[in-house]
Motif scaffolding. Structure first.
Motif, short mmCIF file in Angstrom:
data_model
loop_
_atom_site.label_atom_id
_atom_site.label_comp_id
_atom_site.label_asym_id
_atom_site.label_seq_id
_atom_site.Cartn_x
_atom_site.Cartn_y
_atom_site.Cartn_z
N UNK A 1 55.70 48.60 84.58
CA UNK A 1 56.06 47.40 85.33
C UNK A 1 54.78 46.82 85.95
N UNK A 2 54.62 45.53 85.81
CA UNK A 2 53.45 44.83 86.33
C UNK A 2 53.67 44.43 87.78
N UNK A 3 52.74 44.80 88.64
CA UNK A 3 52.80 44.39 90.04
C UNK A 3 52.25 42.97 90.18
N UNK A 4 52.99 42.15 90.91
CA UNK A 4 52.62 40.76 91.15
C UNK A 4 52.45 40.58 92.66
N UNK A 5 51.25 40.29 93.09
CA UNK A 5 50.97 40.08 94.52
C UNK A 5 51.38 38.65 94.87
N UNK A 6 52.22 38.51 95.90
CA UNK A 6 52.67 37.19 96.36
C UNK A 6 52.38 37.08 97.85
N UNK A 25 58.30 36.89 87.54
CA UNK A 25 58.53 38.34 87.50
C UNK A 25 59.61 38.69 86.48
N UNK A 26 60.65 37.88 86.39
CA UNK A 26 61.71 38.12 85.40
C UNK A 26 61.16 37.98 83.98
N UNK A 27 60.28 37.00 83.77
CA UNK A 27 59.72 36.77 82.44
C UNK A 27 58.86 37.94 81.96
N UNK A 28 58.17 38.60 82.89
CA UNK A 28 57.27 39.68 82.48
C UNK A 28 57.77 41.05 82.93
N UNK A 29 58.98 41.13 83.42
CA UNK A 29 59.55 42.38 83.96
C UNK A 29 58.63 42.97 85.03
N UNK A 30 58.26 42.12 85.96
CA UNK A 30 57.33 42.52 87.00
C UNK A 30 58.00 42.86 88.32
N UNK A 31 57.21 43.44 89.20
CA UNK A 31 57.63 43.77 90.56
C UNK A 31 56.84 42.89 91.52
N UNK A 32 57.52 42.27 92.47
CA UNK A 32 56.86 41.42 93.46
C UNK A 32 56.42 42.27 94.65
N UNK A 33 55.16 42.15 94.98
CA UNK A 33 54.58 42.83 96.14
C UNK A 33 54.19 41.75 97.14
N UNK A 106 48.73 43.06 88.24
CA UNK A 106 48.43 42.30 87.03
C UNK A 106 48.20 40.83 87.33
N UNK A 107 48.80 40.35 88.44
CA UNK A 107 48.70 38.94 88.81
C UNK A 107 48.77 38.77 90.33
N UNK A 108 48.19 37.66 90.77
CA UNK A 108 48.39 37.15 92.13
C UNK A 108 49.03 35.78 91.95
N UNK A 109 50.14 35.54 92.66
CA UNK A 109 50.82 34.25 92.55
C UNK A 109 50.64 33.50 93.87
N UNK A 110 50.06 32.30 93.77
CA UNK A 110 49.78 31.47 94.94
C UNK A 110 50.44 30.11 94.76
N UNK A 111 50.56 29.38 95.84
CA UNK A 111 51.12 28.03 95.79
C UNK A 111 50.05 26.98 96.00
N UNK A 112 50.28 25.80 95.39
CA UNK A 112 49.43 24.64 95.69
C UNK A 112 50.21 23.73 96.61
N UNK A 113 49.52 22.99 97.46
CA UNK A 113 50.18 22.23 98.51
C UNK A 113 50.54 20.81 98.15
N UNK A 114 49.67 20.14 97.44
CA UNK A 114 49.93 18.75 97.08
C UNK A 114 49.89 17.80 98.25
N UNK A 115 49.12 18.10 99.28
CA UNK A 115 49.08 17.25 100.47
C UNK A 115 48.12 16.08 100.34
#
Length: 144
Positions: A1-6, A25-33, A106-115
């Motif tokens: 299982x791939x850990x995804x840092x959020x 996470x569903x697409x890659x069968x990952x775990x959200x951290x 395996x990944x870090x997931x970040x957001x963009x603001x669009x401000x």
């Protein structure tokens, strides 16, 4: 299982970021951290007598932030995605990168603001820093 840092700062865009992270996470069968990095100076104030430390302020703030992390974790789990959370104090970029290594993410997931149409404001300074410094791939999700 791939850990995804959020990482989350509990901003208004949090829900969109978490929804995007759940989908990924569903697409890659990952775990959200989930991680929230609180400033190291919580509880400090400047007054007439200089710097003062109020431990009860720090304790209350951390307690509230842990409750918010737990609520997000429960939302993720309700969508059938494995999840855990942690709260750390310090410099956000450094702490997130250390946590990513610790979790062998395996990944870090970040957001963009669009401000704004300026890149630094659009993507966010922390997101920009992590995309530049991280050896872990950073997925940027538009959250505006």
């Amino acid at each position: 299982m791939t850990n995804i840092i959020v990482p989350t700062d509990f901003s208004e865009a949090r829900d969109r970021l978490v929804e995007g992270a759940i989908k990924f996470a569903k697409e890659i069968s990952g775990k959200i951290c989930l991680i929230h990095v609180a400033p190291a100076d919580i509880g400090f104030a400047i007054g007439d007598m200089g710097f003062q430390y109020f431990p009860e302020v720090e304790q209350n703030e951390i307690k509230q932030e842990l409750l918010q992390l737990n609520n997000i974790e429960q939302k993720v789990l309700a969508h059938g995605v494995d999840c855990d959370h942690v709260l750390k104090q310090g410099v956000a970029g450094d702490i997130i990168l250390e946590y990513g290594k610790e979790k062998k993410a395996g990944y870090i997931v970040m957001g963009s603001h669009g401000r704004s149409n300026m890149y630094d404001v659009f993507v966010g300074s922390l997101t920009k820093e992590l995309t530049r410094r991280s050896q872990i791939p950073v997925l940027v999700i538009p959250v505006h």
